[in-house]
Design a protein around this motif. Structure first.
Motif, short mmCIF file in Angstrom:
data_model
loop_
_atom_site.label_atom_id
_atom_site.label_comp_id
_atom_site.label_asym_id
_atom_site.label_seq_id
_atom_site.Cartn_x
_atom_site.Cartn_y
_atom_site.Cartn_z
N GLY A 97 -10.40 -0.32 -5.10
CA GLY A 97 -9.82 -1.24 -4.12
C GLY A 97 -9.41 -0.45 -2.90
N LYS A 98 -8.20 -0.67 -2.43
CA LYS A 98 -7.76 0.05 -1.25
C LYS A 98 -6.84 1.20 -1.62
N THR A 99 -6.93 2.28 -0.86
CA THR A 99 -6.01 3.39 -1.02
C THR A 99 -4.89 3.18 -0.02
N VAL A 100 -3.66 3.19 -0.50
CA VAL A 100 -2.54 2.88 0.39
C VAL A 100 -1.50 3.99 0.35
N SER A 101 -0.77 4.15 1.45
CA SER A 101 0.35 5.09 1.42
C SER A 101 1.52 4.51 2.22
N PRO A 102 2.10 3.41 1.74
CA PRO A 102 3.22 2.80 2.46
C PRO A 102 4.50 3.62 2.27
N ASN A 103 5.54 3.25 3.00
CA ASN A 103 6.84 3.91 2.80
C ASN A 103 7.44 3.53 1.46
N LEU A 104 7.19 2.29 1.05
CA LEU A 104 7.74 1.82 -0.23
C LEU A 104 6.70 0.99 -0.97
N TYR A 105 6.48 1.36 -2.23
CA TYR A 105 5.52 0.62 -3.07
C TYR A 105 6.27 0.15 -4.31
N ILE A 106 6.31 -1.15 -4.51
CA ILE A 106 7.00 -1.69 -5.68
C ILE A 106 5.95 -2.27 -6.63
N ALA A 107 5.83 -1.66 -7.81
CA ALA A 107 4.84 -2.08 -8.81
C ALA A 107 5.51 -2.98 -9.84
N CYS A 108 5.08 -4.23 -9.91
CA CYS A 108 5.70 -5.20 -10.81
C CYS A 108 4.75 -5.55 -11.96
N GLY A 109 5.13 -5.20 -13.15
CA GLY A 109 4.28 -5.52 -14.30
C GLY A 109 2.94 -4.82 -14.25
N ILE A 110 2.94 -3.62 -13.66
CA ILE A 110 1.72 -2.80 -13.60
C ILE A 110 1.94 -1.60 -14.52
N SER A 111 1.04 -1.42 -15.50
CA SER A 111 1.27 -0.34 -16.46
C SER A 111 0.99 1.02 -15.83
N GLY A 112 0.04 1.06 -14.90
CA GLY A 112 -0.24 2.32 -14.21
C GLY A 112 -1.46 3.04 -14.76
N ALA A 113 -2.58 2.31 -14.88
CA ALA A 113 -3.84 2.94 -15.27
C ALA A 113 -4.17 3.99 -14.21
N VAL A 114 -4.86 5.04 -14.64
CA VAL A 114 -5.12 6.16 -13.74
C VAL A 114 -5.83 5.69 -12.46
N GLN A 115 -6.69 4.65 -12.57
CA GLN A 115 -7.39 4.15 -11.38
C GLN A 115 -6.42 3.51 -10.39
N HIS A 116 -5.36 2.90 -10.90
CA HIS A 116 -4.38 2.29 -10.01
C HIS A 116 -3.53 3.37 -9.35
N LEU A 117 -3.09 4.31 -10.16
CA LEU A 117 -2.24 5.40 -9.63
C LEU A 117 -2.97 6.12 -8.51
N ALA A 118 -4.29 6.27 -8.67
CA ALA A 118 -5.08 6.96 -7.66
C ALA A 118 -4.95 6.29 -6.30
N GLY A 119 -4.83 4.98 -6.29
CA GLY A 119 -4.81 4.28 -5.01
C GLY A 119 -3.46 4.21 -4.33
N MET A 120 -2.39 4.55 -5.07
CA MET A 120 -1.06 4.38 -4.46
C MET A 120 -0.13 5.58 -4.60
N SER A 121 -0.62 6.66 -5.22
CA SER A 121 0.29 7.77 -5.51
C SER A 121 0.74 8.53 -4.27
N SER A 122 0.07 8.32 -3.11
CA SER A 122 0.58 8.99 -1.91
C SER A 122 1.60 8.13 -1.16
N SER A 123 2.07 7.04 -1.78
CA SER A 123 3.16 6.25 -1.20
C SER A 123 4.41 7.12 -1.12
N LYS A 124 5.25 6.87 -0.09
CA LYS A 124 6.41 7.75 0.08
C LYS A 124 7.44 7.53 -1.04
N VAL A 125 7.76 6.27 -1.33
CA VAL A 125 8.71 5.97 -2.41
C VAL A 125 8.08 4.92 -3.32
#
Lengths: 248, 318
Positions: free
Chosen positions: B253-281
């Motif tokens: 999907g999209k790679t994002v790096s926002p100031n704040l990322y709130i994950a709701c009911g997301i277990s955190g599969a490695v593919q998802h973490l890849a797209g958002m792990s450069s978020s600031k918080v």
């Protein structure tokens, strides 16, 4: 219509990456390699163009020896011809682009389709580079398009919307998820694909324009404050976001 | 002495923040002259770049630049870079930047380093870090050519205002374009009206399989609304048809790096973490305390999203 689809082999998305002994690339032992997910759309689009306009579809991959496996997948899905160019340089998109362009020049395609990115080096560069090397227009991240006569009208994804782009054939496009619904190869076709010929070509020796010094795994520097779900905990989270993280 | 050309991109009549970030990054390469280049844009907007330390800028104009054409813009940038003897060209890795920077690199016989997240100037040469394998690893690299083309991941470099800014000296540049350079052009832009896109948002509230159905996403949307956030989704949610693909964050999907990322009911599969792990918080809300998402989170709430989200939204409303 003469159609060229360019596909790549990448580690499975569930792969846990480890740094290899050279310190610059990933450890390949134990890694399952698959067809780049975006290239399922690439191959499908090539086949649909043939169904609509006639002609033939050639699948091309540039990669290491194991990359031939994905050409078998493309053959099983229905491409007419498969070409393999051996060049295992993943770090430099340019070197891959030169090899694709070289094959393309020999077959004069009307359309070149690629995936929007290979999910290994994630460069998003191939459509533009190949387009430039072939002196063709290119449209990247295409989610919908239509060809009428010589005119191409495509929608490509941009921030917060889509761009409608108009150009002419021959052209290069890169496929975005949603462009089509890829077919699954049928078992008899998978069996038949195993004995179909794959043309091997020697890669163009172009010196790499970039060099990698090292590869590292990202270190998590997260604070990791885990709270419960009581009212107090939720208020504490709000306070932390305001006062500690200062992001709201 | 090196010369860095920074391609300035506009949204409406304003410079994009990613372009200001690129200016700050370029000024950080010591001993360089930094020149901005705006193509077919609105010259007054360039003065804002002065506040970020830009002193010199060219505005390219030509009849053939009236409609946006990535091939014509690429030709213009390459011609300008040659005319000033540029050693590096910087782009924001935006949708447009990602499309034109590879073309410019081919035109300039330049090494190409996309999606940089750090740049280090080392006695005149630039060592860049970029994520690969969707952020599961990072490589440190450099070009081996005289000229280098770099694209910078948005919202990773900080755009910094300088003390005592001066007015930007602006000059015109007329590229040599032919109709051949403009064989493709943008004829229309379809905006997702009233909807903030994950790739542009400062704050993202994302929902995963734990939301249990499309009908429950109003909880994610409500929290997003209070925070002025974009709504994101995990792959499972998009594949299930609960949310559109445009909202998908992750490897496919999209790679994002926002100031704040709130994950709701997301277990955190490695593919998802890849797209958002450069978020600031990163904030994770999940009822499974062992969910992998907590390993990358700055703050976590172990609890049921159906219980926590309305409470969190209410507290943030006050």
């Amino acid at each position: 219509m003469n159609i060229l689809v360019c596909i790549s082999q990448v580690p499975d998305t569930t792969t846990k990456v480890a740094v290899g002994t050279d310190g610059k690339t990933i450890e390949k032992t134990g890694v399952k390699f698959i067809l780049n997910p975006y290239d399922e759309f690439t191959i499908e689009e090539g086949l649909r163009l043939r169904e609509k306009f006639g002609g033939s579809v050639t699948a091309l991959t540039v990669g290491g020896d194991t990359a031939k496996e994905i050409l078998r997948t493309a053959l099983a899905m229905g491409v007419d011809k498969a070409v393999f160019v051996k060049d295992d340089n993943r770090e430099d998109s340019y070197s891959v682009a030169v090899n694709i362009a070289e094959v393309a020049k020999s077959m004069q395609p009307d359309v070149v389709v690629l995936g929007r990115q290979s999910i290994d080096y994630d460069s998003f560069a191939m459509a533009s580079m190949v387009g430039e090397l072939l002196d063709m227009p290119s449209i990247s991240v295409v989610s919908k398009w239509n060809i009428e006569g010589n005119t191409v009208i495509a929608e490509r994804d941009i921030e917060g919307g889509k761009e409608v782009v108009e150009t002419t054939l021959p052209c290069v496009i890169s496929a975005q998820k949603g462009l089509n619904d890829p077919r699954y190869p049928k078992l008899p076709d998978i069996m038949k694909a195993k004995s179909k010929p794959i043309e091997e070509r020697t890669g163009v020796a172009s010196s790499s324009r970039v060099q990698t010094f090292s590869m590292e795994l990202p270190q998590s520097k997260r604070v990791g404050k885990i709270l419960g779900d009581t009212d107090t905990d939720i208020s504490e989270l709000v306070r932390l976001l305001h006062e500690e993280a200062k992001v709201i | 002495m090196s010369t860095i050309v920074v391609y300035l991109e506009q949204k409406g009549n304003e410079l994009k923040r990613s372009s200001l970030e690129a200016i700050t990054a370029a000024l950080g390469v010591t001993g360089s002259t930094v020149i901005g280049l705006l193509v077919g844009g609105d010259a007054p907007s360039v003065q804002l770049a002065g506040e970020y330390g830009l002193k010199e800028c060219a505005v390219a104009n030509h009849d053939l630049l009236q409609a946006y054409s990535s091939t014509a813009v690429s030709a213009t940038i390459a011609e300008f870079a040659k005319s000033v003897g540029a050693t590096s060209v910087f782009f924001g890795a935006t949708a447009a930047g990602k499309e034109i920077s590879p073309r410019v690199s081919v035109k300039l016989n330049a090494g190409f380093v996309p999606d940089c997240v750090a740049l280090e100037a080392n006695s005149g040469s630039i060592v860049a870090s970029r994520p690969v394998y969707a952020g599961k690893a990072k490589i440190n690299m450099a070009v081996t050519t005289t000229v280098g083309v770099y694209s910078l991941r948005p919202n990773v470099f900080t755009a910094r205002k300088v003390d005592n800014p001066t007015a930007v000296s602006v000059r015109e540049f007329t590229p040599t374009l032919s109709a051949h350079d403009c064989r493709m052009k943008v004829t229309n832009v379809l905006r997702n009206e009233g909807k903030l896109d994950v790739s542009e948002a400062d704050i993202i509230v994302s929902g995963g399989r734990g939301m249990k159905g499309a009908e429950n996403f109003h909880l994610v949307e409500s929290l997003g609304k209070v925070l002025g956030a974009a709504v994101g989704a995990s792959r499972a949610v998009v594949d299930a048809g609960w949310r559109p693909h445009g909202e998908q964050v992750g490897q496919t999907g999209k790679t994002v790096s926002p100031n704040l990322y709130i994950a709701c009911g997301i277990s955190g599969a490695v593919q998802h973490l890849a797209g958002m792990s450069s978020s600031k918080v990163i904030v994770a809300i999940n009822k499974d305390k062992d969910a992998p998402i907590f390993k990358v989170a700055d703050y976590g709430i172990v609890g049921d999203v159906f219980d926590v989200l309305p409470k969190l939204t209410a507290k943030l409303t006050h």
